[in-house]
Design a protein around this motif. Sequence first.
Motif, short mmCIF file in Angstrom:
data_model
loop_
_atom_site.label_atom_id
_atom_site.label_comp_id
_atom_site.label_asym_id
_atom_site.label_seq_id
_atom_site.Cartn_x
_atom_site.Cartn_y
_atom_site.Cartn_z
N VAL A 1 70.61 56.24 52.57
CA VAL A 1 71.24 55.13 51.86
C VAL A 1 70.47 54.79 50.59
O VAL A 1 71.04 54.64 49.49
N ASN A 2 69.15 54.67 50.69
CA ASN A 2 68.34 54.29 49.53
C ASN A 2 68.27 55.43 48.50
O ASN A 2 68.16 55.17 47.30
N THR A 3 68.34 56.67 48.95
CA THR A 3 68.38 57.78 48.00
C THR A 3 69.66 57.74 47.17
O THR A 3 69.63 57.93 45.94
N TYR A 4 70.78 57.48 47.83
CA TYR A 4 72.06 57.37 47.10
C TYR A 4 72.02 56.22 46.10
O TYR A 4 72.45 56.36 44.94
N ALA A 5 71.49 55.07 46.52
CA ALA A 5 71.42 53.91 45.62
C ALA A 5 70.48 54.19 44.44
O ALA A 5 70.77 53.81 43.30
N ALA A 6 69.36 54.87 44.70
CA ALA A 6 68.43 55.18 43.62
C ALA A 6 69.05 56.15 42.61
O ALA A 6 68.85 56.02 41.40
N ILE A 7 69.82 57.12 43.09
CA ILE A 7 70.48 58.06 42.18
C ILE A 7 71.51 57.34 41.31
O ILE A 7 71.60 57.58 40.10
N CYS A 8 72.28 56.42 41.90
CA CYS A 8 73.27 55.65 41.12
C CYS A 8 72.59 54.80 40.06
O CYS A 8 73.05 54.73 38.91
#
Length: 343
Positions: free
Chosen positions: A145-152
């Motif tokens: 979840v946090n990886t996806y948010a960081a990429i966005c």
Amino acid sequence: MLCSRLRPPIVRRPTLPGLSSSLGNNLRKRCTIPRPKGSMLEDVLRSHGKGTKGVRLFDAFGIPYIVRSRSILPLEVTTSQHVKAALPFVGNLAYIALAGGFLMTDILALRVLLVCGYSGLVTFHLLHAKPLRIPLGWSAFFVAVNTYAAICLALARFPAGMTEEDEAVHAAFFERLSPAQFKMLLDVGERRELADGTMLTVERVTCSMLYFVEQGSASLTLGGEEVAKIGRGGFVNDVAFQQGPESSSYGTCRCCGKVRVIAWQQEALRDLLSHDGCLADSFKHILVGSLVEQLLQRYKAEEKKERAMRPKLLRNGTESGDKFRCSLEEARSREQSLPALRS
């Protein structure tokens, strides 16, 4: 004879060493756990309705599959002395990263530290011979979840395709927008090089364009009289854009020399802003700020012009000069009487 017959028979009791040895042998026999053998495993497989032909009963380490460890990683990794010594450091570093993430005020730094912290927890659980599956699974989920948010967030903060010129314009005039939002505006509009004297808008005539002056300047005239200069960072036809579709232009704008502008079709720009409320609010703030800046520049120019005219009016004995002198003296007298009134 009678006494000897009535005497109870003598029963010989075993000595203490014999008694202890017999009890020890019985306890050993009862407490001995038989070592798992192939026959026992075969019985278990038969009880579950499975045959033993072609079935491996032991793993590569010689441990029966029935008593094999629940380790996810190979046993030679989880049972290594170096890994066991490093486990406390891995766990502590993971929780330190999580604590540091909660202290961050920048959202991207927060997400990155949370990814590092939960990745450390995943590693910590995997390196155990008997890992806790529930904390391991949720930690892996939080990493995703946090990886996806960081990429966005990274894509919004560092969009691809922006030149150094675009970054300079964004930092100078569109700082309220994120780089990704500014890139969306550039994609909707187009850059144009305009020659001297090019007409941008005509007073009281509808114009379908909105212009941002990137280089050069344009003159704004009302009723045939020049009232303002729109320089770098100013908008042309912004009043009509904010009033709505089919609104007429406020004044006539003409290029003064070569001018480079960013031009938007109002319909396409409104369509973009309607799909992003945050972008719409920020862009309206930029338009209002540009309009206020133009009004301030116009006020300063008129004030400067008035100051330049004062000495001429005072030297001339004209009626206007006399009126100006009288108003100036009246203002001074009022200014001197203020302390007396306050007291």
